[in-house]
Scaffold this motif. Structure first.
Motif, PDB file in Angstrom:
ATOM      1  N   GLU A  32       5.629 -51.141 -15.880  1.00 17.18           N
ATOM      2  CA  GLU A  32       6.560 -51.933 -15.086  1.00 17.18           C
ATOM      3  C   GLU A  32       6.339 -51.519 -13.640  1.00 17.18           C
ATOM      4  O   GLU A  32       6.473 -50.347 -13.287  1.00 17.18           O
ATOM      5  CB  GLU A  32       7.997 -51.671 -15.519  1.00 17.18           C
ATOM      6  CG  GLU A  32       8.251 -52.185 -16.924  1.00 17.18           C
ATOM      7  CD  GLU A  32       9.704 -52.337 -17.234  1.00 17.18           C
ATOM      8  OE1 GLU A  32      10.079 -52.010 -18.387  1.00 17.18           O
ATOM      9  OE2 GLU A  32      10.475 -52.750 -16.356  1.00 17.18           O
ATOM     10  N   PHE A  34       6.445 -52.211  -9.289  1.00 17.33           N
ATOM     11  CA  PHE A  34       7.268 -52.665  -8.181  1.00 17.33           C
ATOM     12  C   PHE A  34       6.478 -52.551  -6.879  1.00 17.33           C
ATOM     13  O   PHE A  34       5.563 -51.736  -6.782  1.00 17.33           O
ATOM     14  CB  PHE A  34       8.505 -51.767  -8.022  1.00 17.33           C
ATOM     15  CG  PHE A  34       9.417 -51.747  -9.217  1.00 17.33           C
ATOM     16  CD1 PHE A  34       9.090 -51.042 -10.356  1.00 17.33           C
ATOM     17  CD2 PHE A  34      10.624 -52.425  -9.181  1.00 17.33           C
ATOM     18  CE1 PHE A  34       9.939 -51.007 -11.452  1.00 17.33           C
ATOM     19  CE2 PHE A  34      11.482 -52.400 -10.267  1.00 17.33           C
ATOM     20  CZ  PHE A  34      11.142 -51.683 -11.399  1.00 17.33           C
ATOM     21  N   TYR A  36       7.661 -51.678  -3.007  1.00 17.20           N
ATOM     22  CA  TYR A  36       8.718 -51.309  -2.071  1.00 17.20           C
ATOM     23  C   TYR A  36       8.165 -51.436  -0.657  1.00 17.20           C
ATOM     24  O   TYR A  36       6.968 -51.233  -0.422  1.00 17.20           O
ATOM     25  CB  TYR A  36       9.190 -49.869  -2.311  1.00 17.20           C
ATOM     26  CG  TYR A  36      10.220 -49.737  -3.402  1.00 17.20           C
ATOM     27  CD1 TYR A  36       9.836 -49.757  -4.741  1.00 17.20           C
ATOM     28  CD2 TYR A  36      11.567 -49.598  -3.100  1.00 17.20           C
ATOM     29  CE1 TYR A  36      10.787 -49.637  -5.753  1.00 17.20           C
ATOM     30  CE2 TYR A  36      12.516 -49.475  -4.097  1.00 17.20           C
ATOM     31  CZ  TYR A  36      12.122 -49.497  -5.415  1.00 17.20           C
ATOM     32  OH  TYR A  36      13.059 -49.380  -6.405  1.00 17.20           O
ATOM     33  N   LEU A  46      13.406 -52.312  -2.089  1.00 18.66           N
ATOM     34  CA  LEU A  46      12.631 -53.071  -3.056  1.00 18.66           C
ATOM     35  C   LEU A  46      12.182 -54.396  -2.455  1.00 18.66           C
ATOM     36  O   LEU A  46      12.979 -55.120  -1.863  1.00 18.66           O
ATOM     37  CB  LEU A  46      13.468 -53.323  -4.304  1.00 18.66           C
ATOM     38  CG  LEU A  46      12.810 -54.143  -5.396  1.00 18.66           C
ATOM     39  CD1 LEU A  46      11.671 -53.366  -6.031  1.00 18.66           C
ATOM     40  CD2 LEU A  46      13.832 -54.551  -6.450  1.00 18.66           C
ATOM     41  N   ARG A  49       9.499 -57.050  -8.029  1.00 18.72           N
ATOM     42  CA  ARG A  49       9.149 -56.375  -9.275  1.00 18.72           C
ATOM     43  C   ARG A  49       8.379 -57.345 -10.152  1.00 18.72           C
ATOM     44  O   ARG A  49       8.642 -58.554 -10.098  1.00 18.72           O
ATOM     45  CB  ARG A  49      10.397 -55.892  -9.989  1.00 18.72           C
ATOM     46  CG  ARG A  49      11.297 -57.002 -10.465  1.00 18.72           C
ATOM     47  CD  ARG A  49      12.596 -56.473 -11.011  1.00 18.72           C
ATOM     48  NE  ARG A  49      13.596 -56.324  -9.965  1.00 18.72           N
ATOM     49  CZ  ARG A  49      14.789 -55.809 -10.168  1.00 18.72           C
ATOM     50  NH1 ARG A  49      15.118 -55.348 -11.348  1.00 18.72           N
ATOM     51  NH2 ARG A  49      15.646 -55.715  -9.188  1.00 18.72           N
ATOM     52  N   ILE A  51       8.298 -58.006 -13.328  1.00 20.76           N
ATOM     53  CA  ILE A  51       8.879 -58.736 -14.451  1.00 20.76           C
ATOM     54  C   ILE A  51       9.680 -59.940 -13.982  1.00 20.76           C
ATOM     55  O   ILE A  51       9.952 -60.841 -14.751  1.00 20.76           O
ATOM     56  CB  ILE A  51       9.728 -57.846 -15.363  1.00 20.76           C
ATOM     57  CG1 ILE A  51      11.104 -57.576 -14.765  1.00 20.76           C
ATOM     58  CG2 ILE A  51       9.064 -56.533 -15.636  1.00 20.76           C
ATOM     59  CD1 ILE A  51      12.049 -57.048 -15.823  1.00 20.76           C
ATOM     60  N   TYR A  86       4.664 -49.724  -0.405  1.00 18.25           N
ATOM     61  CA  TYR A  86       4.399 -48.773  -1.484  1.00 18.25           C
ATOM     62  C   TYR A  86       4.428 -49.505  -2.824  1.00 18.25           C
ATOM     63  O   TYR A  86       5.380 -50.232  -3.133  1.00 18.25           O
ATOM     64  CB  TYR A  86       5.459 -47.675  -1.538  1.00 18.25           C
ATOM     65  CG  TYR A  86       5.465 -46.745  -0.360  1.00 18.25           C
ATOM     66  CD1 TYR A  86       6.284 -46.984   0.734  1.00 18.25           C
ATOM     67  CD2 TYR A  86       4.634 -45.628  -0.340  1.00 18.25           C
ATOM     68  CE1 TYR A  86       6.296 -46.122   1.815  1.00 18.25           C
ATOM     69  CE2 TYR A  86       4.636 -44.761   0.748  1.00 18.25           C
ATOM     70  CZ  TYR A  86       5.470 -45.015   1.813  1.00 18.25           C
ATOM     71  OH  TYR A  86       5.476 -44.156   2.881  1.00 18.25           O
ATOM     72  N   LEU A  90       7.192 -47.624 -12.824  1.00 17.26           N
ATOM     73  CA  LEU A  90       8.434 -47.124 -13.411  1.00 17.26           C
ATOM     74  C   LEU A  90       8.132 -46.442 -14.735  1.00 17.26           C
ATOM     75  O   LEU A  90       7.457 -46.999 -15.599  1.00 17.26           O
ATOM     76  CB  LEU A  90       9.406 -48.281 -13.643  1.00 17.26           C
ATOM     77  CG  LEU A  90      10.818 -47.906 -14.091  1.00 17.26           C
ATOM     78  CD1 LEU A  90      11.576 -47.240 -12.957  1.00 17.26           C
ATOM     79  CD2 LEU A  90      11.561 -49.140 -14.577  1.00 17.26           C
ATOM     80  N   LEU A 100      10.364 -43.398 -10.620  1.00 18.05           N
ATOM     81  CA  LEU A 100       9.275 -44.121  -9.986  1.00 18.05           C
ATOM     82  C   LEU A 100       8.173 -43.165  -9.560  1.00 18.05           C
ATOM     83  O   LEU A 100       8.440 -42.118  -8.990  1.00 18.05           O
ATOM     84  CB  LEU A 100       9.776 -44.862  -8.745  1.00 18.05           C
ATOM     85  CG  LEU A 100      10.685 -46.063  -8.975  1.00 18.05           C
ATOM     86  CD1 LEU A 100      11.285 -46.525  -7.652  1.00 18.05           C
ATOM     87  CD2 LEU A 100       9.920 -47.202  -9.620  1.00 18.05           C
ATOM     88  N   PHE A 102       5.125 -43.296  -7.049  1.00 14.94           N
ATOM     89  CA  PHE A 102       4.688 -44.101  -5.925  1.00 14.94           C
ATOM     90  C   PHE A 102       3.213 -43.886  -5.604  1.00 14.94           C
ATOM     91  O   PHE A 102       2.668 -42.787  -5.790  1.00 14.94           O
ATOM     92  CB  PHE A 102       5.478 -43.724  -4.661  1.00 14.94           C
ATOM     93  CG  PHE A 102       6.894 -44.217  -4.645  1.00 14.94           C
ATOM     94  CD1 PHE A 102       7.924 -43.428  -5.147  1.00 14.94           C
ATOM     95  CD2 PHE A 102       7.208 -45.454  -4.115  1.00 14.94           C
ATOM     96  CE1 PHE A 102       9.236 -43.864  -5.124  1.00 14.94           C
ATOM     97  CE2 PHE A 102       8.520 -45.905  -4.093  1.00 14.94           C
ATOM     98  CZ  PHE A 102       9.530 -45.108  -4.602  1.00 14.94           C
TER      99      PHE A 102
ATOM    100  N   TYR B  35      13.941 -37.278  -3.582  1.00 12.26           N
ATOM    101  CA  TYR B  35      12.503 -37.325  -3.380  1.00 12.26           C
ATOM    102  C   TYR B  35      12.153 -36.528  -2.129  1.00 12.26           C
ATOM    103  O   TYR B  35      12.909 -36.500  -1.162  1.00 12.26           O
ATOM    104  CB  TYR B  35      12.019 -38.767  -3.140  1.00 12.26           C
ATOM    105  CG  TYR B  35      12.076 -39.684  -4.331  1.00 12.26           C
ATOM    106  CD1 TYR B  35      13.235 -40.387  -4.646  1.00 12.26           C
ATOM    107  CD2 TYR B  35      10.953 -39.893  -5.120  1.00 12.26           C
ATOM    108  CE1 TYR B  35      13.281 -41.251  -5.728  1.00 12.26           C
ATOM    109  CE2 TYR B  35      10.986 -40.768  -6.197  1.00 12.26           C
ATOM    110  CZ  TYR B  35      12.159 -41.433  -6.489  1.00 12.26           C
ATOM    111  OH  TYR B  35      12.195 -42.299  -7.551  1.00 12.26           O
ATOM    112  N   ALA B  42       2.998 -40.105  -0.507  1.00  2.79           N
ATOM    113  CA  ALA B  42       3.963 -40.879  -1.274  1.00  2.79           C
ATOM    114  C   ALA B  42       5.235 -40.074  -1.495  1.00  2.79           C
ATOM    115  O   ALA B  42       5.195 -38.840  -1.554  1.00  2.79           O
ATOM    116  CB  ALA B  42       3.364 -41.252  -2.626  1.00  2.79           C
TER     117      ALA B  42
END
Lengths: 112, 114
Positions: A32, A34, A36, A46, A49, A51, A86, A90, A100, A102, B35, B42
């Protein structure tokens, strides 16, 4: 191991030109993914995505499982698209929550 | 507006001096994340809370701790900051139970270690 790769650190295009930000992933399960975006002096947010199969601000991204890619595309770049992008994967991290992973990001610069 | 708030936005500390970064949210999300993002890298997950359950990443140094006294607040404690801990620290939240849950990020706290 799960990994997200964005091969381009910086991408410069002219206004009105097509944009493609590359993202490749490594994951044995069903991914899954994404995108960003972080505009200058703003928080990470975000963009879209996979889906949802949606188009946001003219951007689209298609998951290609054969090529393990999730490239972000826009047919005509605008100056306001200049930002850091980015790609993220997931992963289920247990206890009902997800995390996540990245990529390192690609800085898109749209030249007027 | 419902959002994720981080204070302070900029924090300067001395080598070895404990520092605490704070995050609050008005989204009533179950999950809160911390994070670390170093320059040109990243964002890297340090740990997260699912309600009161703490989940540490395997490679997060012991120097980093976290507290979540209630749903709205989460703190990042760095017990003895080193020069290598200088980074942007991002807090994020998400709603549990939705597989493709969006993570909402705060603006970050930039930590400088002198």
């Amino acid at each position: 191991a799960q990994r997200v790769t964005q091969p381009e650190k910086l991408l410069s295009v002219f206004k009105g030109a097509p944009v493609e930000l590359k993202c490749n992933y490594s994951y044995s399960g069903s991914p899954e993914l994404f995108w960003y975006v972080q505009y200058s002096r703003q928080r990470l947010q975000l963009l879209l995505r996979h889906i949802s199969r949606e188009s946001i601000k003219g951007f689209t991204a298609d998951l290609n499982k054969g090529e393990t890619s999730f490239h972000l595309k826009k047919p005509f770049a605008q100056e306001e698209d200049s930002a850091m992008y980015y790609c993220a994967l997931l992963l289920y991290s247990g206890a009902g929550s997800y995390q996540l992973t990245f990529g390192k990001g690609t800085k898109l610069s749209v030249i007027p | 507006d419902a959002m994720v708030i981080q204070n302070p936005r900029y924090q300067v500390t001395q080598f070895g001096k404990p520092v605490t970064l704070s995050c609050s949210q008005t989204l009533n999300h179950n999950v809160m994340y911390w994070y670390q993002q170093k320059s040109s890298q990243a964002p890297k997950l340090l740990f997260h809370y699912y309600d009161k359950d703490f989940n540490n990443e395997a490679d997060t140094p012991d120097n980093f701790q976290s507290r979540r006294p209630n749903t709205s607040f989460c703190f990042l404690d760095i017990r003895s900051p080193g020069l290598g801990d200088a980074a942007m620290y991002l807090c994020a939240t998400s709603r549990v139970g939705e597989r493709s849950d969006t993570q909402y990020f705060g603006p970050g706290t930039r930590l400088t270690v002198l």
